[in-house]
Design a protein around this motif. Sequence first.
Motif, PDB file in Angstrom:
ATOM      1  N   ASP A   4       0.830  -1.211   0.000  1.00  0.00           N
ATOM      2  CA  ASP A   4       0.000   0.000   0.000  1.00  0.00           C
ATOM      3  C   ASP A   4       0.863   1.259   0.000  1.00  0.00           C
ATOM      4  O   ASP A   4       0.608   2.203  -0.761  1.00  0.00           O
ATOM      5  CB  ASP A   4      -0.954   0.019   1.197  1.00  0.00           C
ATOM      6  CG  ASP A   4      -2.044  -1.036   1.104  1.00  0.00           C
ATOM      7  OD1 ASP A   4      -2.295  -1.548  -0.024  1.00  0.00           O
ATOM      8  OD2 ASP A   4      -2.648  -1.358   2.147  1.00  0.00           O
ATOM      9  N   ILE A   5       1.877   1.284   0.843  1.00  0.00           N
ATOM     10  CA  ILE A   5       2.763   2.449   0.917  1.00  0.00           C
ATOM     11  C   ILE A   5       3.531   2.620  -0.387  1.00  0.00           C
ATOM     12  O   ILE A   5       3.654   3.736  -0.914  1.00  0.00           O
ATOM     13  CB  ILE A   5       3.720   2.337   2.120  1.00  0.00           C
ATOM     14  CG1 ILE A   5       2.924   2.472   3.419  1.00  0.00           C
ATOM     15  CG2 ILE A   5       4.841   3.368   2.043  1.00  0.00           C
ATOM     16  CD1 ILE A   5       3.708   2.168   4.665  1.00  0.00           C
ATOM     17  N   VAL A   6       4.030   1.519  -0.938  1.00  0.00           N
ATOM     18  CA  VAL A   6       4.779   1.586  -2.198  1.00  0.00           C
ATOM     19  C   VAL A   6       3.900   2.171  -3.302  1.00  0.00           C
ATOM     20  O   VAL A   6       4.317   3.067  -4.049  1.00  0.00           O
ATOM     21  CB  VAL A   6       5.319   0.190  -2.583  1.00  0.00           C
ATOM     22  CG1 VAL A   6       5.737   0.132  -4.045  1.00  0.00           C
ATOM     23  CG2 VAL A   6       6.480  -0.192  -1.675  1.00  0.00           C
ATOM     24  N   MET A   7       2.672   1.692  -3.416  1.00  0.00           N
ATOM     25  CA  MET A   7       1.782   2.186  -4.474  1.00  0.00           C
ATOM     26  C   MET A   7       1.447   3.670  -4.267  1.00  0.00           C
ATOM     27  O   MET A   7       1.370   4.433  -5.236  1.00  0.00           O
ATOM     28  CB  MET A   7       0.512   1.349  -4.546  1.00  0.00           C
ATOM     29  CG  MET A   7       0.754  -0.091  -4.987  1.00  0.00           C
ATOM     30  SD  MET A   7       1.622  -0.186  -6.583  1.00  0.00           S
ATOM     31  CE  MET A   7       1.607  -1.938  -6.849  1.00  0.00           C
ATOM     32  N   GLN A   8       1.284   4.094  -3.018  1.00  0.00           N
ATOM     33  CA  GLN A   8       1.036   5.511  -2.745  1.00  0.00           C
ATOM     34  C   GLN A   8       2.232   6.362  -3.175  1.00  0.00           C
ATOM     35  O   GLN A   8       2.074   7.428  -3.769  1.00  0.00           O
ATOM     36  CB  GLN A   8       0.755   5.732  -1.256  1.00  0.00           C
ATOM     37  CG  GLN A   8      -0.574   5.192  -0.792  1.00  0.00           C
ATOM     38  CD  GLN A   8      -0.702   5.211   0.731  1.00  0.00           C
ATOM     39  OE1 GLN A   8       0.185   5.682   1.448  1.00  0.00           O
ATOM     40  NE2 GLN A   8      -1.810   4.682   1.237  1.00  0.00           N
ATOM     41  N   ARG A   9       3.427   5.890  -2.874  1.00  0.00           N
ATOM     42  CA  ARG A   9       4.636   6.628  -3.250  1.00  0.00           C
ATOM     43  C   ARG A   9       4.779   6.697  -4.772  1.00  0.00           C
ATOM     44  O   ARG A   9       5.152   7.745  -5.314  1.00  0.00           O
ATOM     45  CB  ARG A   9       5.868   5.972  -2.643  1.00  0.00           C
ATOM     46  CG  ARG A   9       5.952   6.120  -1.139  1.00  0.00           C
ATOM     47  CD  ARG A   9       7.140   5.368  -0.604  1.00  0.00           C
ATOM     48  NE  ARG A   9       7.239   5.469   0.841  1.00  0.00           N
ATOM     49  CZ  ARG A   9       8.129   4.823   1.566  1.00  0.00           C
ATOM     50  NH1 ARG A   9       9.021   4.027   0.980  1.00  0.00           N
ATOM     51  NH2 ARG A   9       8.149   4.953   2.872  1.00  0.00           N
ATOM     52  N   ILE A  10       4.509   5.596  -5.442  1.00  0.00           N
ATOM     53  CA  ILE A  10       4.593   5.597  -6.908  1.00  0.00           C
ATOM     54  C   ILE A  10       3.601   6.597  -7.481  1.00  0.00           C
ATOM     55  O   ILE A  10       3.943   7.398  -8.366  1.00  0.00           O
ATOM     56  CB  ILE A  10       4.352   4.184  -7.476  1.00  0.00           C
ATOM     57  CG1 ILE A  10       5.548   3.275  -7.141  1.00  0.00           C
ATOM     58  CG2 ILE A  10       4.121   4.234  -8.994  1.00  0.00           C
ATOM     59  CD1 ILE A  10       5.330   1.815  -7.442  1.00  0.00           C
ATOM     60  N   ASP A  35       4.047   3.621 -14.780  1.00  0.00           N
ATOM     61  CA  ASP A  35       4.469   2.271 -15.182  1.00  0.00           C
ATOM     62  C   ASP A  35       5.148   1.518 -14.043  1.00  0.00           C
ATOM     63  O   ASP A  35       5.228   0.292 -14.062  1.00  0.00           O
ATOM     64  CB  ASP A  35       5.419   2.330 -16.377  1.00  0.00           C
ATOM     65  CG  ASP A  35       4.702   2.661 -17.670  1.00  0.00           C
ATOM     66  OD1 ASP A  35       3.457   2.535 -17.713  1.00  0.00           O
ATOM     67  OD2 ASP A  35       5.387   3.042 -18.639  1.00  0.00           O
ATOM     68  N   MET A  36       5.648   2.239 -13.045  1.00  0.00           N
ATOM     69  CA  MET A  36       6.301   1.587 -11.913  1.00  0.00           C
ATOM     70  C   MET A  36       5.306   0.786 -11.073  1.00  0.00           C
ATOM     71  O   MET A  36       5.700  -0.123 -10.356  1.00  0.00           O
ATOM     72  CB  MET A  36       7.033   2.607 -11.040  1.00  0.00           C
ATOM     73  CG  MET A  36       8.279   3.189 -11.692  1.00  0.00           C
ATOM     74  SD  MET A  36       9.581   1.952 -11.953  1.00  0.00           S
ATOM     75  CE  MET A  36       9.411   1.614 -13.692  1.00  0.00           C
ATOM     76  N   ARG A  37       4.013   1.084 -11.179  1.00  0.00           N
ATOM     77  CA  ARG A  37       2.999   0.267 -10.493  1.00  0.00           C
ATOM     78  C   ARG A  37       3.072  -1.178 -10.997  1.00  0.00           C
ATOM     79  O   ARG A  37       2.958  -2.114 -10.206  1.00  0.00           O
ATOM     80  CB  ARG A  37       1.588   0.829 -10.710  1.00  0.00           C
ATOM     81  CG  ARG A  37       1.308   2.096  -9.934  1.00  0.00           C
ATOM     82  CD  ARG A  37      -0.142   2.534 -10.103  1.00  0.00           C
ATOM     83  NE  ARG A  37      -1.063   1.620  -9.455  1.00  0.00           N
ATOM     84  CZ  ARG A  37      -1.452   1.697  -8.180  1.00  0.00           C
ATOM     85  NH1 ARG A  37      -0.991   2.644  -7.404  1.00  0.00           N
ATOM     86  NH2 ARG A  37      -2.297   0.827  -7.684  1.00  0.00           N
ATOM     87  N   ARG A  38       3.283  -1.328 -12.303  1.00  0.00           N
ATOM     88  CA  ARG A  38       3.385  -2.661 -12.893  1.00  0.00           C
ATOM     89  C   ARG A  38       4.609  -3.401 -12.344  1.00  0.00           C
ATOM     90  O   ARG A  38       4.541  -4.576 -12.004  1.00  0.00           O
ATOM     91  CB  ARG A  38       3.449  -2.536 -14.418  1.00  0.00           C
ATOM     92  CG  ARG A  38       3.522  -3.840 -15.159  1.00  0.00           C
ATOM     93  CD  ARG A  38       3.533  -3.660 -16.678  1.00  0.00           C
ATOM     94  NE  ARG A  38       4.309  -2.535 -17.167  1.00  0.00           N
ATOM     95  CZ  ARG A  38       5.634  -2.532 -17.327  1.00  0.00           C
ATOM     96  NH1 ARG A  38       6.339  -3.607 -17.042  1.00  0.00           N
ATOM     97  NH2 ARG A  38       6.255  -1.463 -17.777  1.00  0.00           N
ATOM     98  N   VAL A  39       5.725  -2.689 -12.229  1.00  0.00           N
ATOM     99  CA  VAL A  39       6.955  -3.295 -11.698  1.00  0.00           C
ATOM    100  C   VAL A  39       6.749  -3.699 -10.245  1.00  0.00           C
ATOM    101  O   VAL A  39       7.128  -4.797  -9.827  1.00  0.00           O
ATOM    102  CB  VAL A  39       8.147  -2.323 -11.848  1.00  0.00           C
ATOM    103  CG1 VAL A  39       9.400  -2.905 -11.201  1.00  0.00           C
ATOM    104  CG2 VAL A  39       8.391  -2.002 -13.314  1.00  0.00           C
ATOM    105  N   ALA A  40       6.121  -2.819  -9.465  1.00  0.00           N
ATOM    106  CA  ALA A  40       5.877  -3.124  -8.047  1.00  0.00           C
ATOM    107  C   ALA A  40       4.933  -4.312  -7.901  1.00  0.00           C
ATOM    108  O   ALA A  40       5.162  -5.188  -7.058  1.00  0.00           O
ATOM    109  CB  ALA A  40       5.301  -1.899  -7.332  1.00  0.00           C
ATOM    110  N   THR A  41       3.896  -4.367  -8.716  1.00  0.00           N
ATOM    111  CA  THR A  41       2.966  -5.497  -8.665  1.00  0.00           C
ATOM    112  C   THR A  41       3.699  -6.792  -8.971  1.00  0.00           C
ATOM    113  O   THR A  41       3.512  -7.808  -8.289  1.00  0.00           O
ATOM    114  CB  THR A  41       1.799  -5.280  -9.655  1.00  0.00           C
ATOM    115  OG1 THR A  41       1.094  -4.096  -9.263  1.00  0.00           O
ATOM    116  CG2 THR A  41       0.855  -6.468  -9.679  1.00  0.00           C
TER     117      THR A  41
END
Length: 145
Positions: free
Chosen positions: A105-111, A118-124
């Motif tokens: 959750d925190i990572v997606m908020q920061r992205i 596109d970094m959401r895809r990498v994080a997922t």
Amino acid sequence: MLYVITGPPAAGKTSWIQAHATARDIVIDLDRIAVALTGPGAPQWNQDALVLRVAHKARFAAMHEAFELRDKLDVYLIHTMPSPKAMAKYKRLDAQIVTVDPGQDIVMQRIDAMRDPDMRRVATRWYRHRPQAHRQTMPQASRTW
């Protein structure tokens, strides 16, 4: 000593290194390399394919040389999602593997706040496919976002 810092985009890997490395240490960070290779005003997280092509070549050259010096100084390498082959190499080099993960959750908020979407895809992908060896995490906040 070789430290390999893993974790999803925007997890705080660079902040972890800033808290642990000294001015004498070698830090190999693809984002920093890309910034060093581009002109004034380039984004801090440059995902341009041509820039990344050159940055990856520079990163591999730096890794090769720095790995030979790891008994003389500390080497910090950011590798978001190492392959099994890369992990095997790092283990042969007696690397300490550090995973920085404040949570999805925190990572997606920061992205969403400061990175290319596109970094959401990498994080997922990181959360879906990270090996069990990466499950030891550093959950603390890396910095004030």
